[in-house]
Design an enzyme around this catalytic site. Structure first.
Site, PDB file in Angstrom:
ATOM      1  N   CYS A  74       0.405 -38.420  50.523  1.00 43.62           N
ATOM      2  CA  CYS A  74       1.116 -37.161  50.697  1.00 43.62           C
ATOM      3  C   CYS A  74       0.231 -36.161  51.426  1.00 43.62           C
ATOM      4  CB  CYS A  74       1.507 -36.614  49.324  1.00 43.62           C
ATOM      5  SG  CYS A  74       2.176 -34.959  49.404  1.00 43.62           S
ATOM      6  N   CYS A  80      -1.225 -29.037  46.571  1.00 48.82           N
ATOM      7  CA  CYS A  80      -0.142 -29.079  45.579  1.00 48.82           C
ATOM      8  C   CYS A  80      -0.717 -29.296  44.184  1.00 48.82           C
ATOM      9  CB  CYS A  80       0.855 -30.184  45.928  1.00 48.82           C
ATOM     10  SG  CYS A  80       1.976 -30.613  44.598  1.00 48.82           S
ATOM     11  N   CYS A  83      -0.443 -34.300  41.866  1.00 49.96           N
ATOM     12  CA  CYS A  83      -0.884 -35.700  41.771  1.00 49.96           C
ATOM     13  C   CYS A  83      -2.411 -35.759  41.772  1.00 49.96           C
ATOM     14  CB  CYS A  83      -0.383 -36.492  42.978  1.00 49.96           C
ATOM     15  SG  CYS A  83       1.382 -36.701  43.054  1.00 49.96           S
ATOM     16  N   CYS A 162       8.718 -34.681  48.499  1.00 46.98           N
ATOM     17  CA  CYS A 162       7.713 -35.120  47.545  1.00 46.98           C
ATOM     18  C   CYS A 162       7.829 -36.631  47.411  1.00 46.98           C
ATOM     19  CB  CYS A 162       7.967 -34.447  46.197  1.00 46.98           C
ATOM     20  SG  CYS A 162       7.005 -35.151  44.869  1.00 46.98           S
ATOM     21  N   GLN A 285      14.547 -38.509  30.297  1.00 45.45           N
ATOM     22  CA  GLN A 285      13.239 -39.000  30.743  1.00 45.45           C
ATOM     23  C   GLN A 285      13.184 -39.025  32.261  1.00 45.45           C
ATOM     24  OE1 GLN A 285      10.679 -39.702  28.907  1.00 45.45           O
ATOM     25  NE2 GLN A 285      11.554 -39.771  26.854  1.00 45.45           N
ATOM     26  N   TYR A 314      11.257 -37.365  15.819  1.00 46.82           N
ATOM     27  CA  TYR A 314      11.074 -36.697  17.111  1.00 46.82           C
ATOM     28  C   TYR A 314      11.972 -37.406  18.132  1.00 46.82           C
ATOM     29  CZ  TYR A 314       6.756 -35.677  14.561  1.00 46.82           C
ATOM     30  OH  TYR A 314       5.843 -35.342  13.596  1.00 46.82           O
ATOM     31  N   GLU A 335      15.160 -34.462  14.931  1.00 47.28           N
ATOM     32  CA  GLU A 335      14.704 -33.718  16.115  1.00 47.28           C
ATOM     33  C   GLU A 335      14.857 -32.224  15.862  1.00 47.28           C
ATOM     34  OE1 GLU A 335      13.457 -34.026  19.355  1.00 47.28           O
ATOM     35  OE2 GLU A 335      13.930 -31.903  19.557  1.00 47.28           O
ATOM     36  N   ASP A 384       7.839 -40.559  18.031  1.00 46.44           N
ATOM     37  CA  ASP A 384       7.543 -40.264  19.445  1.00 46.44           C
ATOM     38  C   ASP A 384       7.273 -38.767  19.554  1.00 46.44           C
ATOM     39  OD1 ASP A 384       7.347 -40.191  22.207  1.00 46.44           O
ATOM     40  OD2 ASP A 384       9.463 -40.635  22.589  1.00 46.44           O
ATOM     41  N   CYS A 411       2.308 -39.620  23.787  1.00 46.60           N
ATOM     42  CA  CYS A 411       1.986 -39.142  25.137  1.00 46.60           C
ATOM     43  C   CYS A 411       0.573 -38.561  25.168  1.00 46.60           C
ATOM     44  CB  CYS A 411       3.012 -38.115  25.599  1.00 46.60           C
ATOM     45  SG  CYS A 411       3.260 -36.772  24.436  1.00 46.60           S
TER      46      CYS A 411
END
Ligand code: SAH
Length: 459
Positions: A74, A80, A83, A162, A285, A314, A335, A384, A411
């Site tokens: 890119c 930016c 990334c 992008c 997602q 969650y 949740e 999660d 995560c």
């Protein structure tokens, strides 16, 4: 300890990456953070600032580039900043992420052995995002630009294509820009709070090919919207067109109100065999290909045979719950966001799954309450959680409920490691750990982990 002064020159080999994407290297046990470097680079840098045991230096020259260094695809990868790993080849990105998981589990979790399976990477680590939000603005010559905010600022870097997003984004933006120019619609200016056109939200159902455009405006209506709709409809797959009203002085992209201009107000997509309705405001997602792999692994680790009672904590819009419901007797989801639960219930109906029940509330409150009051039971518990991991009250109840298996989707492998330790000290054994790369070119990595109960009595 630090005998370095500002502007001193140092030679460093980069060995690791920080949480924010700086390269990390050492000289005589002293740690340096150096931006714009990748693991394996040998660099010359100038000292900027030092603390007791670490310091920051500015890259001057790469004396020996890493064998894994590549030219970012890119053109705006640097400014930016979205990334952080584009200068590293993809295989090395995966090795880096796998090592991060392993290091956290051994260092924070205190485990000496980690039963790790190979990380799930992408065959094509580009154009994987099904959602993009582009801010509009003016450049210094007064021309309309669209792109992304440069890392941690609100300066727009012009970028209509992008490389993480769908090919169609460019055409959508081109047509909106033509519309703005034709009818003299000004982009929104944060400083003066004037101008109509704020972000453009674009979503694509990767399985169905359906496209959604939602234009955020600082006003009540979108002038000449019929012409814009007709223009956008020439793009194959265009299914839903709307605008969203956001008249607040805020960094929040979307306002509460959506006005439909064309189509049913949503697009449809599927993950595995489960269908989802996605409206401009609903959560979904962003990497559907990897989501299917990650939740597929979670389902496999849950080891369902059809008779099980499962809790999905969650649960968001119920992506995992609905996946599990296809193979379980009963699934309960918990949740905190009421809107997500509405979507989850709607998605359950859409798929004809009537063996799921959802609770709105905090996992650490709902689960203990249900356990104490109603003596709820679980064969398997899936969690999660967000980056901060599970609350101790939640883990404590999981231990009391003593499910055969706990499947932990995470995560942030640092909090995962902390929570694994808690469960491992209370009767659970770590059976499998596997990374999944949901964000190629970026720093984050997801992990799925199976813990099995080894103790037969609860003490
Ligand atoms: N599996 C979900 C995504 C999970 S992301 C899906 O596919 O939709 C983590 C979720 O935890 C978010 O939806 C967030 O709103 C929710 N959350 C955050 N804190 C929580 C808490 N204390 N109790 C329950 N849910 C919580």
């Amino acid at each position: 300890m630090a005998e370095w002064k500002k502007n001193d020159r140092i030679e460093v080999v980069i060995e690791d990456m920080s949480e924010t994407g700086e390269g990390i290297g050492k000289t005589d046990g002293f740690t340096w953070f150096i931006k714009d470097t990748v693991i394996g680079d040998k660099v010359q840098a100038k000292v900027m600032k030092t603390k007791k045991s670490y310091g920051f230096a500015k890259l001057e020259r790469i004396t020996e580039p890493s064998v894994n260094r590549v030219t970012p695809k890119c053109p705006v990868a640097g400014p930016c900043g979205g990334c952080q790993l584009q200068a590293m080849d993809y295989e090395e990105q995966l090795r880096y992420k796998e090592r991060k998981i392993y290091n956290n589990i051994t260092r924070i979790g205190g485990f000496s052995e980690v039963p790790m399976l190979p990380i799930m990477g992408m065959d094509e680590p580009w154009r994987y995002r099904n959602k993009a939000q582009f801010p509009w603005g003016l450049d210094k010559d007064g021309n309309i630009i669209v792109g992304f905010y440069a890392g941690r600022t609100h300066i727009i870097i012009g970028c209509e294509d992008c490389l993480l997003g769908a090919e169609e984004n460019r055409e959508v933006l081109r047509r909106i820009k033509a519309h703005m120019e034709r009818y003299h619609l000004m982009p929104y200016d944060e400083a003066t709070h004037k101008g109509l056109i704020r972000h453009t939200l674009i979503r694509k159902g990767f399985r169905t090919g359906e496209l959604m455009v939602c234009q955020v405006i600082n006003g009540k209506s979108l002038p000449h919207s019929e012409e814009l709709v007709n223009s956008l409809l020439e793009i194959p797959g265009m299914t839903s067109i709307s605008f969203n009203i956001n008249k607040d002085r805020t960094n929040v992209i979307l306002g509460d109100r959506v006005e439909n201009l064309y189509g049913p107000g949503y697009i449809t997509d599927s993950i595995g065999d489960v269908k989802y309705r996605i409206s401009p405001l609903s959560f979904y997602q962003v990497n559907p290909v990897q989501t299917e792999k990650l939740y597929g692994a979670a389902l496999e680790y849950a080891g369902l045979t059809g008779g099980e009672t499962v809790w999905d904590l969650y649960c968001g819009i119920g992506t995992i719950s609905l996946f599990l419901a296809q193979k379980a007797k009963k699934v309960y989801g918990v949740e905190i966001v009421p809107q997500a639960i509405e979507d989850a219930r709607e998605n359950a109906r859409l798929n004809g799954l009537d063996n799921v029940e959802f609770f709105v509330g905090k996992a650490e409150e709902v689960l203990p309450e249900q356990y104490e009051k109603n003596h709820v039971y679980a064969d398997v518990i899936v969690v999660d959680p967000p980056r901060k991991g599970c609350d101790e009250a939640c883990l404590n109840t999981i231990v009391k409920m003593a499910p055969k298996r706990v499947v932990y989707v995470s995560c942030d492998s640092a909090t995962l490691a902390r929570d694994m330790k808690y469960l491992a000290e209370r009767g659970y054994k770590v059976e499998k750990v596997r990374g999944c790369d949901m964000f190629p070119q970026g720093l984050h990595v997801e992990t799925v982990c199976l813990l099995e109960r080894v103790k037969s009595d609860v003490s």
